[in-house]
Design a protein around this motif. Sequence first.
Motif: not given
Length: 313
Positions: A280-282, A238-243
């Motif tokens: 939620e990431m879509g 939910m809150e992290g970077s794409n990596k």
Amino acid sequence: MPMYSMKPISVGRDVQVELPTCMYKLPNVHANSEAVPDENAVPVLEALEARQEEILKRLYELMAAVEGISKMVQTPDADLDVTDIADVDCSASDSTAVTHLDELLGKHYGVLRDVVISANPCKPPLSLFVLHRLLCRQYKVLSSIHVHSSVSSVPAHLLKCFMEQTRSYSRQEYQLGITLIWKDVSKPQMKFSVQNMCPIEGEGNIARFLFSLLGQRFNALTSTLIDSWIDVAVFQLMEGSNKEKSSVLRLLNNALGKTSWLVGNEFTVADIVTWCAVREMGKASAVPDNVLKWMNACENLAPFSEVLQLLDA
């Protein structure tokens, strides 16, 4: 020599003097114990008893109303009440449900136990919607939605996120209350005892609390694994970077290749929170195969499918 002499008060030794055994005597009130009671008194007593029951019932209703008002005053007040839009009534096994809630939350003494949650409509907590539906299957849940003045507008489908049903119980008959306030907050917040506790923050922590009300018990190892997956879902998906998100998806894929659910073969709150995080990431269409299979298994369950219908509305 004596100072003075007295004449004897009795003559002879055969005279008996009866001494008193009590100070005074009263008539025996139990002498006629088999007497028939006054027939005119019975209807009067029954009327008094019925009146007392009615007064107690009204007092319980007033206590519940005051408790609800106090929660709203200290939350603070929400300006728009859409309770009529989203009142939910859900049946359950009364005796076992009440006993279990008493064990977890303490005796309610006729006052509705209300869980008050504040959330931002810009980032709705999907896990709350899923858990709400699960709780409705086990308890009689009185649900209401309010809009705080800090929020200018809320999408129509979020005002109906607790489903539309007709309430068929009086307030004191409900076993649990869930009040959702759409409010400008950075993280979801929850209070159960408004007067005595600090708010619980974070979607993961709120999900843990609500899921515990369902009564499932886990050993120490399983509980630790559940908490670990929830933390990964909240802080990385939910809150992290794409990596970080890509790394977690690979981790999920490996874990779900071995078991049906995230923690062994039993469905837990970790599956709920993680499913919501992936949604939620879509990127549901781009997830690895095992993750996609697991997501489909979640969505085959009624609470998840109902939330999907809400999101598609």
